[in-house]
Design a protein around this motif. Structure first.
Motif, PDB file in Angstrom:
ATOM      1  N   GLU A   5       0.842  -1.205   0.000  1.00  0.00           N
ATOM      2  CA  GLU A   5       0.000   0.000   0.000  1.00  0.00           C
ATOM      3  C   GLU A   5       0.873   1.250   0.000  1.00  0.00           C
ATOM      4  O   GLU A   5       0.586   2.225  -0.711  1.00  0.00           O
ATOM      5  CB  GLU A   5      -0.931  -0.009   1.213  1.00  0.00           C
ATOM      6  CG  GLU A   5      -1.933   1.137   1.192  1.00  0.00           C
ATOM      7  CD  GLU A   5      -2.974   1.051   2.299  1.00  0.00           C
ATOM      8  OE1 GLU A   5      -3.707   2.050   2.491  1.00  0.00           O
ATOM      9  OE2 GLU A   5      -3.058  -0.006   2.966  1.00  0.00           O
ATOM     10  N   LYS A  28      -5.910  -7.870   1.773  1.00  0.00           N
ATOM     11  CA  LYS A  28      -5.926  -6.506   1.245  1.00  0.00           C
ATOM     12  C   LYS A  28      -5.562  -6.544  -0.233  1.00  0.00           C
ATOM     13  O   LYS A  28      -4.553  -7.142  -0.617  1.00  0.00           O
ATOM     14  CB  LYS A  28      -4.934  -5.636   2.031  1.00  0.00           C
ATOM     15  CG  LYS A  28      -4.776  -4.227   1.485  1.00  0.00           C
ATOM     16  CD  LYS A  28      -4.124  -3.294   2.495  1.00  0.00           C
ATOM     17  CE  LYS A  28      -2.694  -3.628   2.791  1.00  0.00           C
ATOM     18  NZ  LYS A  28      -2.068  -2.607   3.663  1.00  0.00           N
ATOM     19  N   VAL A  84      -8.227   0.697  -1.970  1.00  0.00           N
ATOM     20  CA  VAL A  84      -7.811  -0.504  -1.255  1.00  0.00           C
ATOM     21  C   VAL A  84      -9.045  -1.232  -0.752  1.00  0.00           C
ATOM     22  O   VAL A  84      -9.840  -0.682   0.024  1.00  0.00           O
ATOM     23  CB  VAL A  84      -6.878  -0.161  -0.073  1.00  0.00           C
ATOM     24  CG1 VAL A  84      -6.490  -1.431   0.685  1.00  0.00           C
ATOM     25  CG2 VAL A  84      -5.632   0.570  -0.563  1.00  0.00           C
ATOM     26  N   LYS A 144     -11.282   0.678   1.948  1.00  0.00           N
ATOM     27  CA  LYS A 144     -10.862   1.470   3.101  1.00  0.00           C
ATOM     28  C   LYS A 144     -11.495   2.856   3.061  1.00  0.00           C
ATOM     29  O   LYS A 144     -11.872   3.424   4.087  1.00  0.00           O
ATOM     30  CB  LYS A 144      -9.331   1.590   3.130  1.00  0.00           C
ATOM     31  CG  LYS A 144      -8.602   0.374   3.653  1.00  0.00           C
ATOM     32  CD  LYS A 144      -7.134   0.692   3.892  1.00  0.00           C
ATOM     33  CE  LYS A 144      -6.433  -0.479   4.583  1.00  0.00           C
ATOM     34  NZ  LYS A 144      -5.011  -0.177   4.882  1.00  0.00           N
ATOM     35  N   HIS A 184     -10.489  -4.517   1.377  1.00  0.00           N
ATOM     36  CA  HIS A 184      -9.920  -5.346   2.450  1.00  0.00           C
ATOM     37  C   HIS A 184     -11.005  -6.091   3.209  1.00  0.00           C
ATOM     38  O   HIS A 184     -12.198  -5.761   3.117  1.00  0.00           O
ATOM     39  CB  HIS A 184      -9.073  -4.489   3.394  1.00  0.00           C
ATOM     40  CG  HIS A 184      -9.840  -3.433   4.156  1.00  0.00           C
ATOM     41  ND1 HIS A 184      -9.462  -2.985   5.400  1.00  0.00           N
ATOM     42  CD2 HIS A 184     -10.973  -2.739   3.854  1.00  0.00           C
ATOM     43  CE1 HIS A 184     -10.300  -2.070   5.821  1.00  0.00           C
ATOM     44  NE2 HIS A 184     -11.224  -1.893   4.912  1.00  0.00           N
TER      45      HIS A 184
END
Length: 522
Positions: free
Chosen positions: A412, A449, A426, A511, A428
């Motif tokens: 990341e 992730k 992202v 996210k 996850h």
């Protein structure tokens, strides 16, 4: 005359066709003993994964090939056979001992599934070590047989250059052998680093060169270091019931995604591994009873503390095996900071017919499969009319900690640095493996992730998987990511139920959304 012969050997770029023979007086000076020489199309220095792959591929292409390999014993006297780090003191014994620790956990789970297991459960280090070491020895023999079958000549000698086409190898007996070749590949890998500035480090500490060959249990063990091998070894030592402490001066798993690294540590800590963060060992002393007294300093407070251990295992990085090759003599450039050999995309050094592959080469990942593929491709470019180069993008790997961490592509942090936070999405999830349910195992750190570009179709930049069998899961998805998979394509992939890997194709929470990523139900 011998003087004329020595002068000829140091002549530039000459190829020789002499058979090995005894010569009175020797080539490198009358006092140096007997010498001889052979001539090859390819000479490989280093009998590890990359070197062997290169040599065998060149032989398959009909070339005359030789491999020279020599293992300098560790400071503690450990030595091993043909095959390099991975086979002897790396991936293979590490994964087997990791499996031993996993089996201990499965035995603990077994009674939840109806198995009556006698208590207490004990682990026998000697029995495990003997089985692992016997397997490694069988691999050593297998490599010897493979070279013989492919008519690759093997020399157990310690080699160094005397000119750009010739090396001198010294056997354990002291006998010298001269070998020359049109092309020379350096694949000598690296060895663990010792902190020589710390009192007692060399005398009383061991490294990964030694841990897998111990006949007796290492007992209570501190592991100064934050490399993947430090956490892997600490994990399996804890898993087989040993009191293990990891002493860390900086961040764990440098170069990996740091959120994933933190979860790896959380899991290990919750399962018994102790961590001393921000601490630096300063001294090791041997006590009269044979135990080791370790003194360390807290970097923040400056406070010193001590502890008593049975074994100290260093895992603070590796040093490339370039110091004794006499590279400066022949003009092979190295990076003065890390002593690695500088190469271009074709693995060519500053000398056109000398190449370097694997861990010893600057800018290459220190991974067995990349060295193997690089070695094969190099042989094919040299002798097989190929122009294919090794591609180091999207190389998958796994850290075999108790809860395995598999990854491929960018972390990341790397994705944000390359593309900017606003261009990254992202996805996850925290999930619970089905096999954890009946056994009532904690799954707090089981996490996936997927790092993507935000713009549709959202190209996948990186995948990070923390959970059981992470290597097996990551290997399959690595193909898709290598082929340019998008998030949209992953979402259209049907999962296999009920598996952990299906959780990857069910990633729906980003996210950015701020929603709870915990998976519930099926």
């Amino acid at each position: 005359t011998m003087a004329a012969m020595a002068a000829a050997l140091r002549g530039p770029g000459r190829r020789f066709r002499w058979r090995t023979q005894a010569l009175a007086g020797g080539v490198r000076g009358a006092a140096r003993g007997v010498a001889g020489q052979q001539d090859y199309d390819l000479l490989v220095i280093g009998g590890g994964s990359g070197g062997l792959a290169c040599a065998k591929e060149a032989a398959q292409l009909g070339r005359k090939v030789a491999v020279v390999d020599y293992v300098e014993p560790s400071p503690q006297g450990t030595k091993w056979g043909l095959g390099g780090t991975c086979v002897n003191v790396g991936c293979i014994p590490k994964k087997l001992m990791h499996q031993a620790a996993l089996l201990g956990g499965m035995i603990q789970d077994a009674h939840h599934y109806g198995w009556e297991v006698a208590q207490p459960i004990r682990h026998d280090w000697r029995k495990m070590a003997e089985a692992v070491q016997n397997h490694v020895k069988s691999l050593n023999w297998g490599h010897r047989v493979q070279l013989q079958d492919r008519k690759v000549k093997y020399f157990n000698i310690k080699a160094s250059f005397i000119n750009k086409h010739t090396v001198c190898g010294i056997a354990k007996s002291g006998k010298e052998t001269l070998l020359s070749a049109d092309h020379i590949v350096i694949a000598t890998g690296g060895r663990p680093r010792y902190p020589t500035h710390i009192e007692g480090a060399l005398e009383y500490g061991i490294t990964s060169d030694d841990i897998f060959w111990l006949k007796e249990s290492p007992g209570k063990t501190p592991r100064p270091g934050t490399q993947d091998v430090a956490l892997e070894c600490a994990g399996f030592l804890t898993g087989i019931g040993l009191d293990t402490t990891v002493m860390m001066r900086s961040i764990p798993l440098r170069g990996f995604d740091q959120q994933m690294s933190s979860l790896v540590m959380e899991h290990m800590e919750s399962h018994g591994t102790q961590f001393l963060r921000g601490c630096i060992p300063t001294c090791i002393k041997k006590l009269p009873d044979g135990q080791l007294q370790v003194t360390w300093e807290d970097r923040t407070s400056g406070k010193k503390d001590t502890g008593i251990f049975d074994t100290v295992l260093w895992a603070i990085g590796r040093i490339p095996e370039t110091r004794n090759l006499n590279l400066k003599e022949v003009g092979v450039n190295i990076n003065p900071e890390n002593q690695k050999i500088i190469v271009d995309a074709q693995d060519i050094t500053s000398v056109p017919h000398i190449y370097a592959i694997g861990d010893v080469a600057e800018g290459r990942p220190e991974l067995t499969p990349t060295a193997i593929m690089a070695g094969k491709l190099l042989a094919q470019r040299l002798f097989g009319q190929s122009s294919d180069l090794m591609d180091y993008n999207n190389v998958p790997t796994t850290v075999f900690t108790p809860l395995e961490y598999g990854c491929v592509g960018l972390s990341e942090e790397e994705a944000v640095a390359h593309h900017g936070q606003e261009h990254i999405e992202v996805y996850h999830a925290y999930y619970k493996p089905l096999e954890f349910t009946v056994a009532e195992r904690d799954a707090s750190q089981c996490y996936i992730k997927m790092v993507c570009l935000r713009e549709p179709p959202q190209l996948v930049l990186g995948l990070h998987f923390l959970g059981p069998n992470a290597g097996e899961v990551t290997q399959g998805f690595a193909l898709g990511i290598k082929c340019g998979a998008s998030y949209a394509q992953v979402m259209r992939t049907v999962g296999i139920h009920p598996t952990c890997s299906e959780e990857v194709v069910k990633l729906r929470i980003s996210k950015r959304s701020g929603l709870d990523p915990t998976v519930t139900g099926c």
